[in-house]
Design an enzyme around this catalytic site. Structure first.
Site, PDB file in Angstrom:
ATOM      1  N   HIS A  53       7.629   1.198  11.656  1.00 30.89           N
ATOM      2  CA  HIS A  53       6.337   0.562  11.357  1.00 30.89           C
ATOM      3  C   HIS A  53       6.516  -0.880  10.973  1.00 30.89           C
ATOM      4  O   HIS A  53       5.878  -1.478  10.070  1.00 30.89           O
ATOM      5  CB  HIS A  53       5.751   1.349  10.249  1.00 30.89           C
ATOM      6  N   TYR A 100       6.547   3.607   4.125  1.00 30.52           N
ATOM      7  CA  TYR A 100       5.554   3.981   4.893  1.00 30.52           C
ATOM      8  C   TYR A 100       5.888   5.560   5.282  1.00 30.52           C
ATOM      9  O   TYR A 100       7.147   5.895   5.704  1.00 30.52           O
ATOM     10  CB  TYR A 100       5.656   3.169   6.130  1.00 30.52           C
TER      11      TYR A 100
HETATM   12 MG    MG Z   1       3.048   4.184  14.178  1.00 29.57          MG
END
Ligand code: MG
Length: 403
Positions: A209, A165
Site C-alpha cells: 500500500h 494498512y
Molecule cells: Mg491495494
C-alpha cells in the site's frame, strides 16, 4: 454519428451509502421507454466533486446523443474539458461510459461480456482478505476462507502500536501512527509462519500500500520472494514508479500495481517494459469500461494479467463491470472480492453472485445489475466533517505519509 432515432434523454446521479460507504452511480436514460443503463462513478473520498462533474458538465454534453456511439461519446467527452484525466473527471466519464455499455448490451439482448468476445472462463476466481492481530489470527482467517473454497487469500498483519494498512489499528491515543521499519521486520515472519503452517497449496498475496520508502520495498520484496506469493501489491507510490526498473533487476517476485493510476502515462510504460505482472487499476478511475478493455488488450500482448481493484468502495455496478472483463479477457489474473451485505444487495438488484471462491456472471442483458432508486434514497451519505475524505496518517515525528 449514427442515423438511429434513439437519443439520450436524461442523466441522473444516484448517491447512496448502504453499509455507510459513499457510492455514486450514474443512470443514463433514453428515448426508448424503459431503456436505460447504469455505470459506476464512485470516488468515495471526493464523491460530491464527481456529482458536479456529471450534472454540470457531462449531462448537458451527452443529452441528445445516440447512446449507440459509445466510442465517440467517450472520446469527445474526454477532451471536452481540455485538461483531462484525474479521478474526478475519469469517474464522471466512467458513470456515463459504463451505462452506455449496459444500454448496448440490453439493445443486443446480450450480457456485456458477450459484446467483449464471450466467456474465456465460467467464473472469476476471487481473492479474499485475511487479517489479524497476530500470525495465529491471520492463519485462522486464511483457513476459514480455504474452507469456503477460496484458493487465493491476501494476508495482512497488525504491527503492534501502529496503524497498519489492512488490519485493525493498534495505535495508542487515537492518532493514526505509522513507521515503516517495524512493518518491514514483521511481514517476512508472517509469511514464514503461514507457509510453515498452511503449506504451499494456498496462493498468498500481500499489499504494501505504498507505505514505505522505495529502497525498503525492494529489500522486503527480496525477502518475500522465497514464500512464493501470487503477487506483492503496490510496493511503490505512483510518484515512484521508476523504481520498478530497479526492483525487476533484483527479484522475480510477481508485482501488482495500479489502483491509484488515472493516466495512460502511468501504466503504459510499466506494461511495455514488462516491469509489472498484474494490472490493478480501479476501472472507474481510468474512465470506465471503454478504457479498461483497451488496457486489458494492451496488457495481453505483454504477458501482464488483470487484477482489477475491487474493494467495497467500488459500487456493485462497478463490480459487475469488473466481472464483464474478468470472464471475457484471456489474460485475466485474479479478482479482488467484496462480499456486499444484504442492504447493499437490496439497493442493487442483480449484484453479482459469489460462491466457491469465485464471482459468477449472469446471462441477463447488459451489466445484469440495476439500482433501486427508492431504496437508494433511504441511505443518504453519512454526516462527516470531511465529507468522506481520509484523515492523515503520520510518522511518530509527525510527518504525514502516503496512505
Ligand atoms: Mg491495494
Amino acid at each position: 454519428m449514427s442515423l438511429s432515432s434513439l437519443k439520450i434523454t436524461d442523466v441522473k446521479v444516484i448517491c447512496t451509502a448502504p453499509n455507510r460507504i459513499r457510492l455514486v452511480v450514474v443512470k443514463v436514460l433514453t428515448s426508448e421507454p424503459g431503456l436505460y443503463g447504469v455505470g459506476c462513478a464512485t470516488f468515495t473520498q471526493r464523491p460530491l466533486a464527481v456529482v458536479t462533474a456529471v450534472e454540470q458538465y457531462l449531462k448537458p454534453f451527452v443529452i441528445g446523443r445516440d447512446p449507440d456511439d459509445i466510442e465517440d461519446i467517450f472520446q469527445s467527452a474526454y477532451v471536452s474539458s481540455y485538461w483531462r484525466t484525474g479521478p474526478v473527471l475519469n469517474n464522471a466519464l466512467s458513470g456515463i461510459d459504463e451505462a452506455l455499455w449496459d444500454i448496448k448490451g440490453k439493445r443486443a439482448n446480450m450480457p456485456v461480456y458477450q459484446l467483449f468476445g464471450g466467456k474465456s472462463r465460467e467464473s472469476a476466481p476471487l481473492y479474499a482478505h485475511a487479517s489479524g492481530r497476530d500470525f495465529k489470527e491471520v492463519e485462522e482467517n486464511v483457513r476459514k476462507y480455504r474452507e469456503q473454497g477460496y484458493r487465493y487469500v491476501r494476508a495482512q498483519v497488525a504491527v503492534p502500536g501502529l496503524s497498519t494498512y489492512g488490519s485493525r489499528s493498534t495505535s495508542a491515543g487515537g492518532r493514526a501512527t505509522w513507521e515503516p521499519t517495524p512493518y518491514c521486520r514483521i511481514v517476512p515472519k508472517l509469511f514464514e509462519h503461514l507457509r510453515s503452517t498452511l503449506g504451499d497449496e494456498v496462493e498468498l498475496l500481500h499489499d504494501i500500500h505504498e507505505r514505505i520508502p522505495p529502497i525498503q520495498a525492494i529489500g522486503l520484496a527480496k525477502e518475500l520472494e522465497k514464500y512464493n506469493l501470487f503477487f506483492l501489491e503496490d510496493p511503490f507510490a505512483p510518484e515512484d514508479i521508476e523504481y520498478f526498473r530497479l526492483m525487476r533487476q533484483q527479484t522475480a517476485i510477481p508485482i501488482a500495481m495500479g489502483e491509484l493510476f488515472v493516466n495512460q502515462n502511468e501504466y503504459v510504460p510499466l506494461v511495455k517494459d514488462r516491469l509489472i505482472d498484474f494490472m490493478r487499476v480501479h476501472i472507474s478511475d481510468i474512465g470506465g469500461l471503454s478504457m479498461a478493455r483497451k488496457l486489458a488488450a494492451f496488457c495481453e500482448f505483454f504477458g501482464v494479467r488483470t487484477a482489477w481493484h475491487g474493494p467495497g468502495d467500488v459500487s456493485p455496478v462497478g463490480h459487475a463491470a469488473n466481472l464483464a472483463l474478468d470472464v471475457s479477457c484471456y489474460n485475466f489474473g485474479i479478482q479482488e472480492q467484496t462480499v456486499f451485505p444484504e442492504e447493499t444487495r437490496a439497493v442493487f438488484p442483480g449484484c453479482p453472485d459469489i460462491h466457491d471462491g469465485a464471482m459468477w456472471p449472469s446471462d441477463r442483458p447488459g451489466l445484469g445489475i440495476d439500482v433501486d432508486e427508492t431504496l437508494a434514497a433511504k441511505y443518504p451519505f453519512p454526516e462527516h466533517p470531511l465529507n468522506g475524505a481520509w484523515p492523515a496518517i503520520r510518522r511518530e515525528d509527525g510527518t504525514v505519509i502516503k496512505p
